[in-house]
Design a protein around this motif. Structure first.
Motif, short mmCIF file in Angstrom:
data_model
loop_
_atom_site.label_atom_id
_atom_site.label_comp_id
_atom_site.label_asym_id
_atom_site.label_seq_id
_atom_site.Cartn_x
_atom_site.Cartn_y
_atom_site.Cartn_z
N GLY A 30 17.99 23.91 33.98
CA GLY A 30 17.12 22.86 34.46
C GLY A 30 15.92 22.65 33.57
N GLY A 31 15.05 21.77 34.00
CA GLY A 31 13.84 21.52 33.25
C GLY A 31 13.78 20.12 32.69
N SER A 32 12.58 19.74 32.29
CA SER A 32 12.35 18.42 31.72
C SER A 32 12.59 18.47 30.22
CB SER A 32 10.91 17.99 32.01
OG SER A 32 10.62 16.76 31.42
N ARG A 33 13.24 17.44 29.66
CA ARG A 33 13.55 17.45 28.24
C ARG A 33 13.65 16.04 27.67
NH1 ARG A 33 17.45 20.30 30.53
NH2 ARG A 33 16.98 22.03 29.16
N GLY A 34 13.42 15.95 26.37
CA GLY A 34 13.57 14.69 25.66
C GLY A 34 15.03 14.41 25.33
N GLY A 35 15.28 13.19 24.90
CA GLY A 35 16.62 12.78 24.51
C GLY A 35 16.69 12.44 23.04
N VAL A 36 17.84 12.70 22.42
CA VAL A 36 18.04 12.40 21.00
C VAL A 36 19.27 11.51 20.84
CG1 VAL A 36 18.54 13.34 18.72
CG2 VAL A 36 16.99 14.57 20.26
N VAL A 37 19.07 10.35 20.24
CA VAL A 37 20.20 9.49 19.86
C VAL A 37 20.60 9.86 18.43
CG1 VAL A 37 21.02 7.14 19.51
CG2 VAL A 37 19.36 7.62 21.32
N VAL A 38 21.84 10.30 18.26
CA VAL A 38 22.37 10.65 16.94
C VAL A 38 23.19 9.47 16.44
CG1 VAL A 38 23.83 12.24 15.65
CG2 VAL A 38 22.43 13.10 17.54
N ILE A 39 22.82 8.93 15.28
CA ILE A 39 23.54 7.80 14.70
C ILE A 39 24.45 8.33 13.59
CG2 ILE A 39 23.37 5.54 13.62
CD1 ILE A 39 20.58 5.27 14.77
N TYR A 61 17.82 19.71 23.99
CA TYR A 61 17.72 18.27 24.18
C TYR A 61 18.99 17.70 24.80
CZ TYR A 61 13.82 18.77 20.95
OH TYR A 61 12.65 19.17 20.36
N ASN A 62 18.84 16.60 25.53
CA ASN A 62 20.00 15.77 25.84
C ASN A 62 20.28 14.93 24.61
OD1 ASN A 62 20.16 16.61 28.59
ND2 ASN A 62 18.54 15.17 29.14
N ALA A 63 21.52 14.94 24.13
CA ALA A 63 21.84 14.24 22.88
C ALA A 63 23.07 13.37 23.06
CB ALA A 63 22.06 15.24 21.75
N LEU A 64 23.05 12.21 22.43
CA LEU A 64 24.11 11.22 22.61
C LEU A 64 24.38 10.49 21.31
CD1 LEU A 64 25.88 9.69 24.77
CD2 LEU A 64 23.97 8.10 24.99
N ASN A 114 12.62 13.40 30.29
CA ASN A 114 11.17 13.20 30.34
C ASN A 114 10.75 11.81 29.85
OD1 ASN A 114 11.26 13.27 27.53
ND2 ASN A 114 10.16 15.21 27.32
N GLY A 115 11.73 10.98 29.50
CA GLY A 115 11.45 9.61 29.09
C GLY A 115 11.21 9.43 27.61
N LYS A 116 11.16 10.52 26.84
CA LYS A 116 10.91 10.41 25.41
C LYS A 116 12.23 10.43 24.64
CE LYS A 116 6.18 12.00 25.33
NZ LYS A 116 5.17 12.83 24.63
N ILE A 117 12.30 9.61 23.58
CA ILE A 117 13.53 9.43 22.82
C ILE A 117 13.26 9.61 21.33
CG2 ILE A 117 15.33 7.81 22.12
CD1 ILE A 117 15.69 8.75 24.98
N GLY A 118 14.07 10.46 20.71
CA GLY A 118 14.10 10.57 19.27
C GLY A 118 15.39 9.97 18.74
N VAL A 119 15.34 9.44 17.54
CA VAL A 119 16.53 8.88 16.88
C VAL A 119 16.68 9.57 15.54
CG1 VAL A 119 17.62 6.78 16.01
CG2 VAL A 119 16.13 6.65 18.01
N ILE A 120 17.91 9.96 15.23
CA ILE A 120 18.20 10.59 13.94
C ILE A 120 19.50 10.04 13.40
CG2 ILE A 120 19.34 12.58 15.02
CD1 ILE A 120 18.27 14.30 12.68
N GLY A 121 19.56 9.81 12.09
CA GLY A 121 20.78 9.31 11.49
C GLY A 121 20.96 9.82 10.08
#
Length: 247
Positions: A30-39, A61-64, A114-121
């Motif tokens: 559990g816990g609050s975490r940011g999300g990462v979009v992987v391109i 992180y939650n990653a997609l 937590n509503g924050k999003i990082g993007v990496i490619g």
């Protein structure tokens, strides 16, 4: 780091409401975490990219990763899908932005987000990361050797892979750039030009270029893999996301 994750294929709403395949990995604790979009890179939505998605989940992180080639080649082998999309001119910029937006919405809707999003490619995904961060409100962006942000592509590249430096005034988030000094696309002149433009615009950014390193140095399944650069690069990525994606 987390001890247990869950990962697998999901369907998300991409550009124009299209239902597209994506690969999701998230921690089970559990816990609050940011999300990462992987391109994913130009070679496609492949096993090595999915391993990167899982790595981010292990790191908390939650990653997609959206399958940018899902429309043209659903269910196809990654190499075949990449060839099909390349022959059609690559991924249109507007569609890329829509797919990343859909991925961000999906991540923000997960329990504990937590509503924050990082993007990496990576590779073409590095250019796409810059495009996304100049087109969408995100919290952090990482460009791993993305070419054709500054320079014109050589003959034979997909027609949609055009320079996008003019978008720099719209950059919405701090940008981390990781490059190889021996890379031709982007070469060090292109990296320096992007650095100078972002500095002129007072956009927060941090660039690192590695000696004896070319393109695709994060790719563990390719001869271009450079362990020392990749290990240091991962450390910088995790520090950067840790600073910018925490609640």
């Amino acid at each position: 780091m987390t001890n247990a994750i869950v990962a697998g294929t999901v369907t998300i709403s991409g550009h124009g409401g299209d239902q597209i395949e994506a690969y999701l990995a998230r921690p089970l604790d559990g816990g609050s975490r940011g999300g990462v979009v992987v391109i994913h890179h130009m070679p496609g939505y492949d096993a090595s990219t999915k391993e990167i998605v899982r790595r981010f989940a292990v790191e908390g992180y939650n990653a997609l990763c959206p399958n940018l080639y899902a429309r043209e080649a659903p269910g196809a082998d990654p190499d075949d899908a990449a060839a099909a999309v390349r022959a059609l001119g690559g991924v249109p910029d507007e569609r890329l932005v829509g797919d990343v937006s859909g991925a961000s919405v999906h991540l923000k809707g997960l329990d504990g987000a937590n509503g924050k999003i990082g993007v990496i490619g990576y590779c073409s995904g590095g250019r796409h990361t810059f495009l996304a961060a100049c087109s969408l409100p995100v919290d952090a962006a990482v460009d791993c050797y993305g070419a054709f942000v500054v320079e014109d592509p050589p003959e034979g590249m997909p027609k949609h892979m055009q320079p996008i430096l003019h978008l720099a005034p719209n950059l919405s988030a701090p940008l981390l750039g990781l490059f190889g000094k021996d890379d031709r696309f982007p070469d060090q002149d292109s990296v320096a030009a992007l650095d100078a433009e972002l500095s002129k615009l007072d956009k927060p950014h941090e660039f690192h270029s590695y000696e004896g390193t070319g393109h695709s140095f994060f790719s563990v399944d390719r001869p271009a893999y450079r362990p020392e650069a990749a290990v240091d690069g991962w450390s910088k990525i995790l520090d950067f996301f840790g600073t910018n994606l925490s609640a």
